[in-house]
Motif scaffolding. Sequence first.
Motif, mmCIF file in Angstrom:
data_model
loop_
_atom_site.group_PDB
_atom_site.id
_atom_site.type_symbol
_atom_site.label_atom_id
_atom_site.label_comp_id
_atom_site.label_asym_id
_atom_site.label_seq_id
_atom_site.Cartn_x
_atom_site.Cartn_y
_atom_site.Cartn_z
ATOM 1 N N ARG A 25 -1.403 -14.658 5.103
ATOM 2 C CA ARG A 25 -2.190 -13.893 6.086
ATOM 3 C C ARG A 25 -1.496 -13.913 7.462
ATOM 4 O O ARG A 25 -1.533 -12.922 8.189
ATOM 5 C CB ARG A 25 -3.610 -14.452 6.210
ATOM 6 C CG ARG A 25 -4.525 -14.114 5.046
ATOM 7 C CD ARG A 25 -4.909 -12.648 4.904
ATOM 8 N NE ARG A 25 -5.677 -12.097 5.986
ATOM 9 C CZ ARG A 25 -6.442 -10.995 5.900
ATOM 10 N NH1 ARG A 25 -6.561 -10.343 4.737
ATOM 11 N NH2 ARG A 25 -7.069 -10.529 6.936
ATOM 12 N N ARG A 60 2.350 -6.304 9.736
ATOM 13 C CA ARG A 60 1.579 -5.215 10.341
ATOM 14 C C ARG A 60 1.991 -4.997 11.800
ATOM 15 O O ARG A 60 2.050 -3.851 12.269
ATOM 16 C CB ARG A 60 0.087 -5.516 10.224
ATOM 17 C CG ARG A 60 -0.443 -5.338 8.793
ATOM 18 C CD ARG A 60 -1.830 -5.927 8.626
ATOM 19 N NE ARG A 60 -2.467 -5.551 7.363
ATOM 20 C CZ ARG A 60 -3.604 -6.082 6.937
ATOM 21 N NH1 ARG A 60 -4.228 -7.016 7.656
ATOM 22 N NH2 ARG A 60 -4.131 -5.694 5.781
ATOM 23 N N GLN A 62 -5.946 1.503 9.198
ATOM 24 C CA GLN A 62 -6.114 1.814 7.769
ATOM 25 C C GLN A 62 -4.791 1.747 7.016
ATOM 26 O O GLN A 62 -4.673 1.040 6.023
ATOM 27 C CB GLN A 62 -6.743 3.194 7.571
ATOM 28 C CG GLN A 62 -6.892 3.531 6.087
ATOM 29 C CD GLN A 62 -7.792 4.728 5.866
ATOM 30 O OE1 GLN A 62 -7.345 5.871 5.858
ATOM 31 N NE2 GLN A 62 -9.082 4.451 5.702
ATOM 32 N N THR A 119 -5.910 -7.078 10.694
ATOM 33 C CA THR A 119 -6.112 -5.765 10.061
ATOM 34 C C THR A 119 -5.482 -4.597 10.822
ATOM 35 O O THR A 119 -4.829 -3.739 10.217
ATOM 36 C CB THR A 119 -7.631 -5.508 9.896
ATOM 37 O OG1 THR A 119 -8.194 -6.634 9.219
ATOM 38 C CG2 THR A 119 -7.890 -4.248 9.086
ATOM 39 N N ASN A 140 -2.103 0.134 6.885
ATOM 40 C CA ASN A 140 -1.571 -1.101 7.471
ATOM 41 C C ASN A 140 -0.696 -1.880 6.486
ATOM 42 O O ASN A 140 -0.634 -3.095 6.500
ATOM 43 C CB ASN A 140 -2.712 -1.951 8.037
ATOM 44 C CG ASN A 140 -3.773 -2.269 6.992
ATOM 45 O OD1 ASN A 140 -3.612 -1.949 5.814
ATOM 46 N ND2 ASN A 140 -4.845 -2.906 7.421
ATOM 47 N N LYS A 178 0.820 -1.214 0.000
ATOM 48 C CA LYS A 178 0.000 0.000 0.000
ATOM 49 C C LYS A 178 0.859 1.272 0.000
ATOM 50 O O LYS A 178 2.066 1.233 0.292
ATOM 51 C CB LYS A 178 -0.930 -0.043 1.224
ATOM 52 C CG LYS A 178 -1.934 -1.206 1.197
ATOM 53 C CD LYS A 178 -2.893 -1.156 2.393
ATOM 54 C CE LYS A 178 -3.929 -2.272 2.346
ATOM 55 N NZ LYS A 178 -4.948 -2.155 3.432
ATOM 56 N N HIS A 181 -16.886 -3.300 1.354
ATOM 57 C CA HIS A 181 -16.722 -2.133 2.243
ATOM 58 C C HIS A 181 -17.329 -0.854 1.668
ATOM 59 O O HIS A 181 -17.242 0.191 2.314
ATOM 60 C CB HIS A 181 -15.233 -1.866 2.495
ATOM 61 C CG HIS A 181 -14.584 -2.874 3.398
ATOM 62 N ND1 HIS A 181 -15.203 -3.420 4.495
ATOM 63 C CD2 HIS A 181 -13.337 -3.425 3.360
ATOM 64 C CE1 HIS A 181 -14.381 -4.263 5.092
ATOM 65 N NE2 HIS A 181 -13.243 -4.302 4.427
HETATM 66 O O1 CDP Z 1 -7.010 -5.908 4.912
HETATM 67 P P1 CDP Z 1 -7.816 -6.861 5.748
HETATM 68 O O2 CDP Z 1 -8.376 -8.039 4.968
HETATM 69 O O3 CDP Z 1 -7.067 -7.305 6.975
HETATM 70 O O4 CDP Z 1 -9.058 -6.044 6.338
HETATM 71 P P2 CDP Z 1 -10.509 -5.758 5.753
HETATM 72 O O5 CDP Z 1 -11.482 -5.850 6.901
HETATM 73 O O6 CDP Z 1 -10.798 -6.590 4.542
HETATM 74 O O7 CDP Z 1 -10.424 -4.215 5.342
HETATM 75 C C1 CDP Z 1 -9.767 -3.818 4.168
HETATM 76 C C2 CDP Z 1 -8.967 -2.575 4.449
HETATM 77 O O8 CDP Z 1 -9.851 -1.502 4.766
HETATM 78 C C3 CDP Z 1 -8.044 -2.653 5.668
HETATM 79 O O9 CDP Z 1 -6.836 -3.323 5.404
HETATM 80 C C4 CDP Z 1 -7.835 -1.185 5.993
HETATM 81 O O10 CDP Z 1 -6.838 -0.592 5.176
HETATM 82 C C5 CDP Z 1 -9.201 -0.589 5.634
HETATM 83 N N1 CDP Z 1 -10.042 -0.371 6.813
HETATM 84 C C6 CDP Z 1 -10.214 0.937 7.282
HETATM 85 O O11 CDP Z 1 -9.700 1.884 6.698
HETATM 86 N N2 CDP Z 1 -10.985 1.161 8.408
HETATM 87 C C7 CDP Z 1 -11.582 0.145 9.050
HETATM 88 N N3 CDP Z 1 -12.333 0.394 10.140
HETATM 89 C C8 CDP Z 1 -11.413 -1.178 8.588
HETATM 90 C C9 CDP Z 1 -10.632 -1.411 7.460
#
Ligand code: CDP
Length: 156
Positions: free
Chosen positions: A87, A104, A112, A93, A114, A11, A54
């Motif tokens: 993973r 991470r 975010q 996350t 991350n 990212k 999302h």
């Molecule tokens: O990336 P990962 O699969 O671990 O998490 P996700 O739940 O699929 O969310 C995708 C991405 O959205 C995250 O990696 C964050 O960069 C972002 N995110 C965010 O900005 N705020 C949140 N509350 C949750 C996720």
Amino acid sequence: MNEERTLIIIKPDALQRNLLGEIVGRFEQKGLKIIGMKMIQLEDAILAEHYSHHVDKPFFASLKNFMKSSPVVVMALSGLNAISAVRLIVGPTKGYEADAGSIRGDLSLSGQTNIVHASDSSGSAEKEVARFFKSEELFDYKKIDFEFVYGEEERG
Ligand code: CDP
Ligand code: MG
């Protein structure tokens, strides 16, 4: 051998913080095979598709702005049980909750920014690899460490 392919997005925070080499190195050191890799600029359409689960969340607009704030590096990796193995290397996350030793956990303090995206299941991984790579951008080649990365029965 249950050879799986998985998609990584390095990212914009990782690019800005000079962490590209560190991250690529961690995947290489694990024994994963890089089968595709390029730098791209993400745009709204592909982000809406990639983060379709999302799009209605309150953080989606800021997530999109972040993901478009610089180019990213996308990688396709392959290896034994690669989806779950990657993973684990990436960690959960929220960087502030991720175990030390994970990407991470070691490199992010944010939920975010991350550092990396990694496919989360076999259902999503193949779709994500195909979303970011054309078939001619994916490479099938012999890697000379294969017989030491895996045991005899795993190599088949
Ligand atoms: O990336 P990962 O699969 O671990 O998490 P996700 O739940 O699929 O969310 C995708 C991405 O959205 C995250 O990696 C964050 O960069 C972002 N995110 C965010 O900005 N705020 C949140 N509350 C949750 C996720
Ligand atoms: Mg996810």
